[in-house]
Motif scaffolding. Structure first.
Motif, mmCIF file in Angstrom:
data_model
loop_
_atom_site.group_PDB
_atom_site.id
_atom_site.type_symbol
_atom_site.label_atom_id
_atom_site.label_comp_id
_atom_site.label_asym_id
_atom_site.label_seq_id
_atom_site.Cartn_x
_atom_site.Cartn_y
_atom_site.Cartn_z
ATOM 1 N N PHE A 17 0.836 -1.202 0.000
ATOM 2 C CA PHE A 17 0.000 0.000 0.000
ATOM 3 C C PHE A 17 0.873 1.255 0.000
ATOM 4 C CE2 PHE A 17 -2.132 3.437 2.305
ATOM 5 C CZ PHE A 17 -3.216 3.638 1.464
ATOM 6 N N LEU A 18 1.903 1.267 0.823
ATOM 7 C CA LEU A 18 2.762 2.446 0.968
ATOM 8 C C LEU A 18 3.617 2.672 -0.274
ATOM 9 C CD1 LEU A 18 3.946 1.784 4.627
ATOM 10 C CD2 LEU A 18 2.322 3.531 3.885
ATOM 11 N N ILE A 19 4.120 1.573 -0.843
ATOM 12 C CA ILE A 19 5.005 1.666 -2.012
ATOM 13 C C ILE A 19 4.491 0.675 -3.054
ATOM 14 C CG2 ILE A 19 7.404 1.574 -2.830
ATOM 15 C CD1 ILE A 19 8.096 1.520 0.300
ATOM 16 N N PRO A 20 3.464 1.052 -3.817
ATOM 17 C CA PRO A 20 2.917 0.118 -4.808
ATOM 18 C C PRO A 20 4.004 -0.317 -5.794
ATOM 19 C CG PRO A 20 1.526 2.082 -4.607
ATOM 20 C CD PRO A 20 2.779 2.346 -3.824
ATOM 21 N N GLN A 21 4.009 -1.603 -6.119
ATOM 22 C CA GLN A 21 5.056 -2.146 -6.985
ATOM 23 C C GLN A 21 4.662 -1.928 -8.448
ATOM 24 O OE1 GLN A 21 6.902 -5.857 -5.663
ATOM 25 N NE2 GLN A 21 5.477 -5.867 -3.957
ATOM 26 N N THR A 22 4.838 -0.697 -8.907
ATOM 27 C CA THR A 22 4.376 -0.335 -10.248
ATOM 28 C C THR A 22 5.524 -0.154 -11.232
ATOM 29 O OG1 THR A 22 4.351 1.955 -9.484
ATOM 30 C CG2 THR A 22 2.248 0.777 -9.430
ATOM 31 N N SER A 23 6.752 -0.331 -10.786
ATOM 32 C CA SER A 23 7.928 -0.180 -11.654
ATOM 33 C C SER A 23 9.068 -0.951 -10.997
ATOM 34 C CB SER A 23 8.330 1.295 -11.776
ATOM 35 O OG SER A 23 8.798 1.771 -10.517
ATOM 36 N N LEU A 24 10.161 -1.112 -11.719
ATOM 37 C CA LEU A 24 11.321 -1.800 -11.145
ATOM 38 C C LEU A 24 11.833 -1.055 -9.913
ATOM 39 C CD1 LEU A 24 13.410 -4.057 -11.202
ATOM 40 C CD2 LEU A 24 14.786 -2.647 -12.749
ATOM 41 N N GLY A 25 11.932 0.266 -10.012
ATOM 42 C CA GLY A 25 12.441 1.045 -8.878
ATOM 43 C C GLY A 25 11.568 0.911 -7.642
ATOM 44 N N ARG A 26 10.249 0.973 -7.836
ATOM 45 C CA ARG A 26 9.317 0.839 -6.707
ATOM 46 C C ARG A 26 9.405 -0.567 -6.124
ATOM 47 N NH1 ARG A 26 6.523 5.587 -5.285
ATOM 48 N NH2 ARG A 26 4.651 4.425 -4.818
ATOM 49 N N TRP A 27 9.592 -1.547 -7.004
ATOM 50 C CA TRP A 27 9.741 -2.934 -6.530
ATOM 51 C C TRP A 27 10.993 -3.072 -5.664
ATOM 52 C CZ3 TRP A 27 13.517 -6.714 -7.421
ATOM 53 C CH2 TRP A 27 13.185 -8.000 -6.979
ATOM 54 N N ILE A 28 12.104 -2.489 -6.125
ATOM 55 C CA ILE A 28 13.352 -2.550 -5.344
ATOM 56 C C ILE A 28 13.137 -1.914 -3.970
ATOM 57 C CG2 ILE A 28 15.737 -1.706 -5.167
ATOM 58 C CD1 ILE A 28 15.819 -1.876 -8.310
ATOM 59 N N ARG A 55 18.955 6.314 -7.307
ATOM 60 C CA ARG A 55 18.525 6.470 -8.708
ATOM 61 C C ARG A 55 17.694 5.274 -9.172
ATOM 62 N NH1 ARG A 55 23.686 8.747 -9.295
ATOM 63 N NH2 ARG A 55 24.503 6.826 -10.194
ATOM 64 N N TYR A 56 18.095 4.060 -8.769
ATOM 65 C CA TYR A 56 17.282 2.882 -9.137
ATOM 66 C C TYR A 56 15.878 3.007 -8.546
ATOM 67 C CZ TYR A 56 21.901 0.563 -9.706
ATOM 68 O OH TYR A 56 23.182 0.216 -10.031
ATOM 69 N N GLU A 57 15.804 3.334 -7.263
ATOM 70 C CA GLU A 57 14.517 3.348 -6.564
ATOM 71 C C GLU A 57 13.592 4.440 -7.080
ATOM 72 O OE1 GLU A 57 14.889 3.254 -2.301
ATOM 73 O OE2 GLU A 57 15.628 1.185 -2.332
ATOM 74 N N SER A 58 14.170 5.505 -7.637
ATOM 75 C CA SER A 58 13.338 6.586 -8.188
ATOM 76 C C SER A 58 13.179 6.436 -9.699
ATOM 77 C CB SER A 58 13.950 7.937 -7.835
ATOM 78 O OG SER A 58 15.266 8.028 -8.345
ATOM 79 N N ASP A 59 13.627 5.286 -10.247
ATOM 80 C CA ASP A 59 13.514 4.990 -11.678
ATOM 81 C C ASP A 59 14.238 6.008 -12.552
ATOM 82 O OD1 ASP A 59 11.889 2.505 -11.827
ATOM 83 O OD2 ASP A 59 10.420 3.734 -10.773
ATOM 84 N N ARG A 60 15.284 6.629 -11.992
ATOM 85 C CA ARG A 60 16.092 7.542 -12.800
ATOM 86 C C ARG A 60 17.193 6.803 -13.545
ATOM 87 N NH1 ARG A 60 15.563 11.379 -8.373
ATOM 88 N NH2 ARG A 60 17.700 10.938 -7.764
ATOM 89 N N SER A 61 17.526 5.594 -13.086
ATOM 90 C CA SER A 61 18.452 4.752 -13.852
ATOM 91 C C SER A 61 18.112 3.298 -13.609
ATOM 92 C CB SER A 61 19.917 5.049 -13.496
ATOM 93 O OG SER A 61 20.209 4.602 -12.197
ATOM 94 N N LYS A 62 18.596 2.448 -14.510
ATOM 95 C CA LYS A 62 18.328 1.006 -14.433
ATOM 96 C C LYS A 62 19.603 0.300 -13.981
ATOM 97 C CE LYS A 62 14.271 0.378 -16.842
ATOM 98 N NZ LYS A 62 13.091 0.197 -16.005
#
Length: 81
Positions: A17-28, A55-62
């Motif tokens: 709920f707090l951090i929905p897993q909607t991208s790789l960064g959010r999943w990490i 940067r990974y967690e904010s989806d600014r880099s892979k």
């Protein structure tokens, strides 16, 4: 608990709920938070600097393939590419 009653769609894990897993960064970030890991602990485990993790967690880099392999060993398969 009360959390599950308030947010039944999370299947009981407050991090979904707090951090929905909607991208790789959010999943990490979700996986790290579930384990109570600090950013610095994850950066050491992945052998990258803390700014790379941010940067990974904010989806600014892979993550590179090598870092992704370490992520898999830590957290299992990511549902995102």
């Amino acid at each position: 608990g009360h959390f599950k009653e308030a947010f039944p769609e999370t299947a009981g894990n407050p991090y979904d709920f707090l951090i929905p897993q909607t991208s790789l960064g959010r999943w990490i970030k979700n996986q790290r938070m579930r384990r109570g890991m600090k950013l610095v602990e994850l950066s050491r485990a992945l052998i990258v600097n803390i700014y790379s993790v941010i940067r990974y967690e904010s989806d600014r880099s892979k993550p590179s393939p090598a870092v992704r392999a370490r992520l898999r060993r830590l957290f299992g398969d990511a549902p995102f590419q």
